[in-house]
Design a protein around this motif. Structure first.
Motif, short mmCIF file in Angstrom:
data_model
loop_
_atom_site.label_atom_id
_atom_site.label_comp_id
_atom_site.label_asym_id
_atom_site.label_seq_id
_atom_site.Cartn_x
_atom_site.Cartn_y
_atom_site.Cartn_z
N SER A 97 0.78 -1.22 -0.09
CA SER A 97 0.03 -0.08 0.07
C SER A 97 1.15 1.34 -0.03
O SER A 97 1.99 1.29 0.02
N SER A 198 -10.92 1.85 -10.72
CA SER A 198 -11.82 1.83 -9.47
C SER A 198 -11.72 3.05 -8.81
O SER A 198 -12.55 3.73 -8.22
N MET A 199 -10.37 3.64 -8.60
CA MET A 199 -10.13 4.82 -7.83
C MET A 199 -10.66 6.08 -8.69
O MET A 199 -11.17 7.00 -7.86
N GLY A 202 -14.10 6.41 -8.01
CA GLY A 202 -14.69 6.84 -6.44
C GLY A 202 -14.96 5.57 -5.40
O GLY A 202 -15.27 6.07 -4.34
N ALA A 203 -14.31 4.50 -5.80
CA ALA A 203 -14.22 3.39 -4.93
C ALA A 203 -13.26 3.73 -3.68
O ALA A 203 -12.14 3.90 -3.86
N SER A 204 -13.89 3.26 -2.56
CA SER A 204 -12.90 3.24 -1.33
C SER A 204 -12.00 2.37 -1.31
O SER A 204 -12.18 1.31 -2.23
N SER A 205 -10.95 2.53 -0.18
CA SER A 205 -10.19 1.44 -0.07
C SER A 205 -10.75 0.18 0.42
O SER A 205 -10.36 -0.90 0.04
N TRP A 206 -11.93 0.05 0.99
CA TRP A 206 -12.56 -1.17 1.57
C TRP A 206 -13.24 -1.86 0.29
O TRP A 206 -13.20 -2.87 0.25
N ILE A 207 -13.71 -0.88 -0.36
CA ILE A 207 -14.65 -1.55 -1.52
C ILE A 207 -13.44 -2.17 -2.66
O ILE A 207 -13.79 -3.12 -3.12
N ARG A 208 -12.42 -1.36 -2.61
CA ARG A 208 -11.44 -1.84 -3.81
C ARG A 208 -10.81 -3.23 -3.21
O ARG A 208 -10.46 -4.26 -3.75
#
Length: 297
Positions: A97, A198-199, A202-208
């Motif tokens: 990360s 995905s970023m 607007g996908a969040s870290s948890w959704i990714r």
């Protein structure tokens, strides 16, 4: 005609390349298993060599409480090792990360985590045995002594209530680096384009992690989990070095129990029967592994 000759030459070259491996496979893997199965039908203790058929197997399966204790210990080892895999996955996610921005820092963290893996069990076992017998651990854990499952002043490796948990924790600690590297390989195989898209959406870290990383990591997670569980049946070195199966066989494994019967007790036929049963169990697990991996890979 020339094409047929070239094809035959290539086939001959292929067979010549396989022969050394086939020779080593037969001599060091297949022959010991067949010889062990043959010995399991004999009573070879105290210099005797008497054919007794399936008697060794019947004793193992119906009267040997220590063998079944070793199988119960395998379940505990497997549970602890599975928890270790979760920690390894979290470490791999942290290293890959953006929390560790410097590549030097990432390399340093990987080196620290992987370092115990390159040290032999003989050295690590002696080190941990000395640490747990010394007063250093007692001094460090003193304020938390009321919450410990073992008594201070006595090595937890000699206490039946704590030995297997301490031993399995040490094995998990040593394997963290190896499993983390495997998970890092899986993470690096994920296409960056998918993560970047995905970023942008607007996908969040948890959704990714839940929708992209975890599904794409599933083959690697399945592979590492199954090979780790199969490896618990073969765990031997840390047990032999630190506890030798004790106290009261609460840390023994099937392989360690087979070894003690053959080498320490001189019961070659009985130990071979234990080893043959282990081979059968691992063979079934390998078939299960093949089916699961074939489904996910």
């Amino acid at each position: 005609m020339m094409a047929q000759s070239l094809k035959s030459r290539r086939m001959l070259d292929a067979y010549l390349l396989v022969i050394p491996f086939l020779f080593l496979y037969i001599v060091f893997w297949l022959f010991p298993i067949i010889h062990g199965i043959w010995l399991s039908f004999f009573d070879l203790s105290l210099g005797r060599e008497t054919f007794i058929g399936l008697e060794n197997y019947l004793r193992v399966l119906f009267t040997d409480s220590i063998f079944f204790m070793s199988l119960k210990n395998v379940l505990i080892y497997a549970g602890m090792f599975t928890l270790g895999l979760v920690v390894s996955l979290l470490l791999a996610l942290m290293i890959s990360s953006s929390y560790l921005k410097s590549n030097r820092m990432k390399v340093l963290v990987q080196a620290i985590i992987f370092l115990p893996w390159v040290v032999s069990w003989a050295s690590l076992g002696l080190m941990w045995t000395w640490l747990l017998r010394s007063s250093l651990v007692d001094y460090l854990l003193g304020p938390f002594s009321n919450y410990l499952p073992f008594r201070l002043g006595v090595s937890p490796l000699s206490q039946t209530s704590a030995a297997i948990w301490i031993l399995s924790s040490i094995v998990v600690w040593r394997n963290l680096g190896y499993n983390t590297v495997l998970f890092l390989v899986g993470l690096k195989a994920i296409p960056k384009e998918i993560i970047e898209a995905s970023m942008i959406d607007g996908a969040s870290s948890w959704i990714r992690f839940r929708r992209i990383t975890l599904p794409l990591m599933k083959p690697m997670i399945v592979f590492v989990t199954i090979t780790t569980i199969i490896g618990t049946f073969q765990i031997y070195d840390p047990i032999r070095v630190m506890t030798d199966g004790g106290p009261a066989f609460t840390t023994t494994s099937p392989v360690h129990w087979a070894f003690k019967n053959v080498v320490d007790f001189g019961k070659i036929g009985y130990g071979s029967a234990v080893g043959t049963i282990i081979v059968a169990i691992v063979f079934v697990l390998n078939l299960l592994q093949y089916k699961v991996i074939k489904k996910y890979l």
